[in-house]
Design a protein around this motif. Structure first.
Motif: not given
Ligand code: SF4
Length: 170
Positions: A17-18, A20-21, A56, A83-85, A91-92, A114-116
Motif C-alpha cells: 500500500s501507499c 495511507g490505509c 494494499g 481500501g480500494v487497492c 490506483i496501482f 475508501g482511499c483510505p
C-alpha cells in the motif's frame, strides 16, 4: 465459540500500500478510536490470529507471502480487506505486476471501501467480520463478500472504449 468474537486477535499484512490505509488502521488502535473496546488485540504472529486485515494491492511477488500468512492462521478465521487497492488494485491496478483484488489469492469476508477508508469504516468492517467469524466457528456456511459498495473499479480497456483513461481514475 461465541467467546472468540469477544476477543478476536488481529494480524495485519501490508501487501504494497501507499501506507495511507496502514496509518488509518493504526489510528483505529489508538485511544481516540479505541478498537480494543471490542476486545480486538493486534498481534504480530498469524498463528495466533483469528482475523487477517490486509491493505494494499496484491502483486505477483507478495501474493505468495499473503497466502502463506493466511494459511498459517488457525480455523476459524476471517479476512478484512481495507481500501480500494485490496479490492481491485486501486490506483496501482495498471501496474505490470499487480494482480487486482486480493480475493484472487485468498478468500475475503469483508471489503471496506475508501482511499483510505476512515477509521470508523474500518472498525465497522472488522465488527461485521466478527459475525462471520462466529458463524464459521459454528460450522455455518457464509456467503461471498460483497464488493458492491466499492466506488472505484479497474477500467476494462479505456482505449478500446474510446474513453479518456484519466476519467476513470479516482
Ligand atoms: S486505498 Fe488509497 S490509501 Fe489505501 S493503500 Fe490504496 S492508495 Fe493508499
Amino acid at each position: 465459540m461465541d467467546s472468540l468474537v469477544k476477543s478476536p486477535w488481529v494480524v495485519h499484512y501490508n501487501c504494497n500500500s501507499c501506507n495511507g490505509c496502514d496509518i488509518e488502521f493504526l489510528a483505529c488502535l489508538t485511544p481516540l478510536y479505541d478498537a480494543e473496546r471490542f476486545g480486538i488485540l493486534h498481534v504480530g504472529n498469524p498463528k495466533h490470529a483469528d482475523m487477517l486485515v490486509v491493505t494494499g494491492a496484491v502483486n505477483h511477488r507478495n501474493s505468495r507471502v499473503l497466502r502463506r500468512v493466511y494459511e498459517q492462521m488457525p480455523e476459524p478465521k476471517v479476512v478484512v480487506a481495507l481500501g480500494v487497492c485490496t479490492a481491485t488494485g486501486g490506483i496501482f491496478a495498471e501496474g505490470y505486476n499487480v494482480l487486482g483484488g486480493i480475493d484472487r489469492v485468498i478468500p475475503v469476508d469483508v471489503f471496506v471501501p475508501g482511499c483510505p477508508p476512515r477509521p470508523e469504516a474500518m472498525i465497522d468492517g472488522i465488527v461485521a467480520a466478527l459475525s462471520r467469524l462466529s458463524a464459521k466457528g459454528r460450522g455455518q456456511e457464509v456467503g461471498p463478500a460483497k464488493k458492491d459498495r466499492i466506488t472505484y473499479q479497474r477500467p476494462s480497456d479505456p482505449a478500446a472504449e474510446g474513453k479518456d483513461d484519466a476519467a476513470h481514475r479516482p
